[in-house]
Design an enzyme around this catalytic site. Structure first.
Site, PDB file in Angstrom:
ATOM      1  N   ASN A 125      11.046  23.066  72.371  1.00 59.45           N
ATOM      2  CA  ASN A 125      10.287  23.937  73.285  1.00 59.45           C
ATOM      3  C   ASN A 125       9.049  24.289  72.572  1.00 59.45           C
ATOM      4  O   ASN A 125       9.335  25.566  71.692  1.00 59.45           O
ATOM      5  CB  ASN A 125      11.465  25.003  73.858  1.00 59.45           C
ATOM      6  CG  ASN A 125      10.680  25.995  74.757  1.00 59.45           C
ATOM      7  OD1 ASN A 125       9.403  25.894  75.123  1.00 59.45           O
ATOM      8  ND2 ASN A 125      11.471  27.105  74.908  1.00 59.45           N
ATOM      9  N   TRP A 126       8.042  24.185  72.882  1.00 60.87           N
ATOM     10  CA  TRP A 126       6.953  24.624  72.104  1.00 60.87           C
ATOM     11  C   TRP A 126       6.538  25.764  72.195  1.00 60.87           C
ATOM     12  O   TRP A 126       5.740  26.704  71.605  1.00 60.87           O
ATOM     13  CB  TRP A 126       5.634  23.671  72.202  1.00 60.87           C
ATOM     14  CG  TRP A 126       5.819  22.246  71.616  1.00 60.87           C
ATOM     15  CD1 TRP A 126       6.910  21.722  71.083  1.00 60.87           C
ATOM     16  CD2 TRP A 126       4.932  21.096  71.317  1.00 60.87           C
ATOM     17  NE1 TRP A 126       6.679  20.215  70.446  1.00 60.87           N
ATOM     18  CE2 TRP A 126       5.337  20.114  70.605  1.00 60.87           C
ATOM     19  CE3 TRP A 126       3.423  21.133  71.557  1.00 60.87           C
ATOM     20  CZ2 TRP A 126       4.874  18.884  70.308  1.00 60.87           C
ATOM     21  CZ3 TRP A 126       2.753  19.960  71.171  1.00 60.87           C
ATOM     22  CH2 TRP A 126       3.434  18.804  70.537  1.00 60.87           C
ATOM     23  N   LYS A 127       6.807  26.379  73.436  1.00 54.13           N
ATOM     24  CA  LYS A 127       6.280  27.833  74.092  1.00 54.13           C
ATOM     25  C   LYS A 127       5.078  27.671  74.006  1.00 54.13           C
ATOM     26  O   LYS A 127       4.141  26.964  74.157  1.00 54.13           O
ATOM     27  CB  LYS A 127       7.214  29.100  73.015  1.00 54.13           C
ATOM     28  CG  LYS A 127       8.593  28.632  72.877  1.00 54.13           C
ATOM     29  CD  LYS A 127       9.290  29.893  72.430  1.00 54.13           C
ATOM     30  CE  LYS A 127      10.660  29.587  72.460  1.00 54.13           C
ATOM     31  NZ  LYS A 127      11.537  30.821  72.031  1.00 54.13           N
ATOM     32  N   HIS A 151      13.725  29.731  81.542  1.00 53.75           N
ATOM     33  CA  HIS A 151      13.859  30.242  80.211  1.00 53.75           C
ATOM     34  C   HIS A 151      13.942  31.862  80.227  1.00 53.75           C
ATOM     35  O   HIS A 151      13.382  32.438  80.802  1.00 53.75           O
ATOM     36  CB  HIS A 151      12.732  29.711  79.427  1.00 53.75           C
ATOM     37  CG  HIS A 151      12.978  29.890  77.807  1.00 53.75           C
ATOM     38  ND1 HIS A 151      12.487  31.232  77.252  1.00 53.75           N
ATOM     39  CD2 HIS A 151      13.240  29.176  76.812  1.00 53.75           C
ATOM     40  CE1 HIS A 151      13.045  30.893  75.956  1.00 53.75           C
ATOM     41  NE2 HIS A 151      13.409  29.966  75.615  1.00 53.75           N
ATOM     42  N   GLU A 153      12.639  33.886  78.423  1.00 51.63           N
ATOM     43  CA  GLU A 153      11.278  34.631  78.162  1.00 51.63           C
ATOM     44  C   GLU A 153      10.502  34.599  79.609  1.00 51.63           C
ATOM     45  O   GLU A 153       9.965  35.632  79.901  1.00 51.63           O
ATOM     46  CB  GLU A 153      10.121  33.896  77.158  1.00 51.63           C
ATOM     47  CG  GLU A 153      10.820  34.119  75.879  1.00 51.63           C
ATOM     48  CD  GLU A 153      10.538  32.856  74.815  1.00 51.63           C
ATOM     49  OE1 GLU A 153       9.720  31.882  75.057  1.00 51.63           O
ATOM     50  OE2 GLU A 153      11.452  33.002  73.806  1.00 51.63           O
ATOM     51  N   GLU A 207      21.146  29.323  76.137  1.00 49.39           N
ATOM     52  CA  GLU A 207      20.579  30.039  75.139  1.00 49.39           C
ATOM     53  C   GLU A 207      20.871  31.508  74.941  1.00 49.39           C
ATOM     54  O   GLU A 207      20.428  32.223  75.848  1.00 49.39           O
ATOM     55  CB  GLU A 207      19.137  29.793  75.394  1.00 49.39           C
ATOM     56  CG  GLU A 207      18.914  28.344  75.197  1.00 49.39           C
ATOM     57  CD  GLU A 207      17.232  28.212  75.047  1.00 49.39           C
ATOM     58  OE1 GLU A 207      16.904  27.565  74.194  1.00 49.39           O
ATOM     59  OE2 GLU A 207      16.617  28.964  75.632  1.00 49.39           O
ATOM     60  N   GLY A 243      14.714  32.686  68.495  1.00 51.09           N
ATOM     61  CA  GLY A 243      13.796  33.058  67.596  1.00 51.09           C
ATOM     62  C   GLY A 243      14.081  34.213  66.533  1.00 51.09           C
ATOM     63  O   GLY A 243      13.316  34.938  65.964  1.00 51.09           O
ATOM     64  N   SER A 250      17.936  29.226  67.735  1.00 52.97           N
ATOM     65  CA  SER A 250      17.817  29.243  66.127  1.00 52.97           C
ATOM     66  C   SER A 250      18.444  27.856  65.666  1.00 52.97           C
ATOM     67  O   SER A 250      18.866  28.018  64.616  1.00 52.97           O
ATOM     68  CB  SER A 250      18.297  30.282  65.321  1.00 52.97           C
ATOM     69  OG  SER A 250      17.537  31.486  65.950  1.00 52.97           O
ATOM     70  N   GLY A 307      13.293  25.777  69.496  1.00 49.69           N
ATOM     71  CA  GLY A 307      11.945  26.319  69.656  1.00 49.69           C
ATOM     72  C   GLY A 307      11.210  26.470  68.547  1.00 49.69           C
ATOM     73  O   GLY A 307      10.672  25.109  68.045  1.00 49.69           O
ATOM     74  N   GLY A 308      11.153  27.472  67.400  1.00 48.58           N
ATOM     75  CA  GLY A 308      10.479  27.393  66.117  1.00 48.58           C
ATOM     76  C   GLY A 308      10.531  26.071  65.183  1.00 48.58           C
ATOM     77  O   GLY A 308       9.641  25.606  64.882  1.00 48.58           O
TER      78      GLY A 308
HETATM   79  P1  PGA Z   1      14.311  29.099  68.812  1.00 50.26           P
HETATM   80  O1  PGA Z   1      13.937  29.123  70.311  1.00 50.26           O
HETATM   81  O2  PGA Z   1      14.876  27.756  68.520  1.00 50.26           O
HETATM   82  O3  PGA Z   1      12.950  29.673  68.182  1.00 50.26           O
HETATM   83  O4  PGA Z   1      15.525  30.200  68.610  1.00 50.26           O
HETATM   84  C1  PGA Z   1      14.905  28.426  71.317  1.00 50.26           C
HETATM   85  C2  PGA Z   1      14.488  28.654  72.668  1.00 50.26           C
HETATM   86  O5  PGA Z   1      13.878  29.545  73.068  1.00 50.26           O
HETATM   87  O6  PGA Z   1      14.373  27.603  73.477  1.00 50.26           O
END
Ligand code: PGA
Length: 248
Positions: free
Chosen positions: A10-12, A95, A97, A167, A173, A213, A234-235
């Site tokens: 997930n590149w966001k 998601h 966010e 999640e 994050g 994470s 994500g990251g």
């Molecule tokens: P993260 O994000 O791996 O940076 O914690 C995961 C996500 O929000 O899908």
């Protein structure tokens, strides 16, 4: 039948189109795998160049969002037919966010899940609790409510083909991964919830990811759990480490 693992990045809101193409080139050999599905969920503006950049590889492309109408006066939105026509196969829905910053509620997300299926896209439906909810002991109640509301009117066959991502919001994050036990417990609970709403065959088929994470160091243990069918990353999906996660 064993479920095939699915590892999605997930590149966001990261990577300009030219950076996106460079990242695809950097990861190309690292994410090669015959045994798992690999998906890059990328910003809307990166979709066209990324679809082109991953042509002929094992990588499939996902979007991070879609709108509930096919076309019309919805300035700034992207429709399911636009995604499909661009070569997108998956779409992240709900998601945390988007739930938090863009106030997307479960009734709206249910419409998005329906729209995705109508267009032939595979939803990656996200759910997860806040730290407060975990501490209050209502994690599973909350997640069951999210899953049940988001899947209203969705058939068993559709659910069998989709992906659910658990999640925990406090793990996204933050570098604070859920313990393997915590992650497995909730993923198992989600599968039980699907068995209740639908049937055991549907619960056995749906793929459930863990996200929050995930990194090269914890992926193998998480993905070895019986109810964790991969990860939403994500990251760590923005660097070479993603190859290690895919080949955990
Ligand atoms: P993260 O994000 O791996 O940076 O914690 C995961 C996500 O929000 O899908």
């Amino acid at each position: 039948m064993a479920r095939r693992k699915i590892i999605a990045g997930n590149w966001k809101m990261n990577m300009t189109p030219s950076q996106a193409v460079a990242l695809c080139a950097e990861l190309k050999d690292l994410v090669k795998s015959d045994s798992v599905d690999v998906v890059y969920c990328v910003p809307a503006i990166d979709i066209v160049p990324v679809v082109e950049a991953v042509k002929g590889t094992n990588v499939q492309v996902g979007a991070e969002n879609l709108y509930i109408e096919d076309k019309g006066a919805y300035t700034g939105e992207i429709s399911a037919p636009m995604l499909v026509d661009s070569g997108v196969k998956f779409v992240i829905i709900g998601h945390s966010e988007r739930r938090e910053y863009f106030k997307e509620d479960d009734a709206f997300l249910n419409k998005k899940v329906k729209k995705a299926f109508e267009a032939g896209l595979i939803p990656i439906l996200c759910c997860g609790e806040t730290l407060e909810q975990r501490e209050m002991g209502v994690t599973m109640d909350w997640i069951r409510l999210q899953i049940k509301s988001d899947l209203v009117g969705i058939t068993a066959d559709q659910v069998k083909s989709m992906v659910i991502a658990y999640e925990p919001i406090w793990a996204i994050g933050t570098g604070k991964t859920a313990t393997t036990e915590q992650a497995e417990e909730v993923c198992k609970g989600i599968r039980e919830c699907i068995a209740e709403i639908y049937d055991q065959a549907t619960a056995d088929a749906v793929r459930i990811q863990y996200g929050g994470s995930v990194n090269a160091g914890n992926a193998a243990e998480l993905f070895a759990q019986p109810d964790i069918d991969g990860g939403l990353v994500g990251g760590a999906s923005l660097k070479a480490d993603f190859g290690k996660i895919v080949n955990y």
